[in-house]
Design an enzyme around this catalytic site. Sequence first.
Site, PDB file in Angstrom:
ATOM      1  N   SER A   1      76.757  84.072   1.632  1.00 18.26           N
ATOM      2  CA  SER A   1      77.656  84.994   0.934  1.00 18.26           C
ATOM      3  C   SER A   1      77.009  85.443  -0.377  1.00 18.26           C
ATOM      4  O   SER A   1      75.785  85.381  -0.513  1.00 18.26           O
ATOM      5  CB  SER A   1      79.004  84.307   0.687  1.00 18.26           C
ATOM      6  OG  SER A   1      79.954  85.232   0.247  1.00 18.26           O
ATOM      7  N   ASN A   2      77.795  85.882  -1.324  1.00 14.07           N
ATOM      8  CA  ASN A   2      77.285  86.324  -2.632  1.00 14.07           C
ATOM      9  C   ASN A   2      78.362  86.073  -3.686  1.00 14.07           C
ATOM     10  O   ASN A   2      79.501  85.763  -3.339  1.00 14.07           O
ATOM     11  CB  ASN A   2      76.873  87.810  -2.562  1.00 14.07           C
ATOM     12  CG  ASN A   2      78.054  88.688  -2.222  1.00 14.07           C
ATOM     13  OD1 ASN A   2      79.007  88.783  -2.985  1.00 14.07           O
ATOM     14  ND2 ASN A   2      78.024  89.307  -1.050  1.00 14.07           N
ATOM     15  N   PRO A   3      78.005  86.190  -4.983  1.00 13.70           N
ATOM     16  CA  PRO A   3      78.961  85.769  -6.026  1.00 13.70           C
ATOM     17  C   PRO A   3      80.059  86.771  -6.377  1.00 13.70           C
ATOM     18  O   PRO A   3      80.722  86.601  -7.403  1.00 13.70           O
ATOM     19  CB  PRO A   3      78.068  85.519  -7.244  1.00 13.70           C
ATOM     20  CG  PRO A   3      76.769  86.140  -6.955  1.00 13.70           C
ATOM     21  CD  PRO A   3      76.715  86.587  -5.539  1.00 13.70           C
TER      22      PRO A   3
ATOM     23  N   ALA B   1      81.220  93.623  -1.830  1.00  8.40           N
ATOM     24  CA  ALA B   1      79.811  93.236  -1.762  1.00  8.40           C
ATOM     25  C   ALA B   1      79.576  92.678  -0.356  1.00  8.40           C
ATOM     26  O   ALA B   1      79.698  91.472  -0.117  1.00  8.40           O
ATOM     27  CB  ALA B   1      79.510  92.190  -2.831  1.00  8.40           C
TER      28      ALA B   1
END
Length: 212
Positions: free
Chosen positions: A25-27, A92
Site C-alpha cells: 500500500s502507501n501512506p 493514491a
Amino acid sequence: MAKKINCLISAGPTREWIDPVRFISNPSSGKMGYALAKEAHNRGFDVNLVSGPVSIRPVDGIMVTRVETAEEMRKAMLEKFDSSDLILMCAAVSDHKPKFQWEQKKKKDQFPQNIEMIPNKDILLELGQKKKKLQTLVGFAAETESCEENAKKKLNLKNLDWIALNDVSIKDIGFESELNEVTLYSSSEEKVKLSIATKEELAEQIFDIITK
Ligand code: C5P
C-alpha cells in the site's frame, strides 16, 4: 428546481494483498479526498465518495462506498461515473499488485524472496477515455521531480480538465500531513498556484477554481 450537481470523489490508498495478513500500500491518509467530499457536500452537491481504507469519519449526508483493492475502486468509480458531473480522482491507487495472492498465510520460512508484480489498471486513464463533454474530470499528481512537466503529461494523457499537483519531496506537506500545497493546471493552459494551507482550505479553493 435546478438539477443538483453529482460529484464523485475517490480518496485514500488501496491495498494489494499478498496473503491474508500482508499487503502492499502507501501512506495516503485520505485527508485531502475527505476534505474535498466535505466541501462538495457544503456546496449542496450530491456526493459519492469511493474510499480506500482510512481512519477518517465522513460527514453525514455523503454516500460512501468502501473499497480495498484498486480493482474494487475501479469498479465502484466506473459504476458511478456516467451519472456524475464532477469527478475528482484523489485516491493514491497502488500502481502494481502481486500477480498471485496466497489463500493461506505464508509462513516466515516459506516467504518468497521475490514477489512477482503486475500493473493495476489506470482508473483515471479509463475515466478520461469515457468522459463526456459536460463532465469535468480532475486528477491529482504527487511528484518528487520534474513536477510541472510530469503533471502536464498526465493532464494530456488522461484527458483531464484539471490536474492538482503536489510536490511530495517538500517535507511537512502532502500524504499524512494536515497541510498541503497545490498547483492546478488546466487543459486550457491555466496555471493556478495555491499556497500552503490546510487540506480543508485547499478543498474550498480547488472547488472555486474547477467550478468557475
Ligand atoms: O500516473 P499517476 O499515478 O501519477 O497519476 C495520478 C492520478 O492517477 C491520480 O489522480 C490517481 O488517483 C490516478 N490513478 C488511477 N489509477 C491508477 C493510478 C493512478 O486512477 N492505477
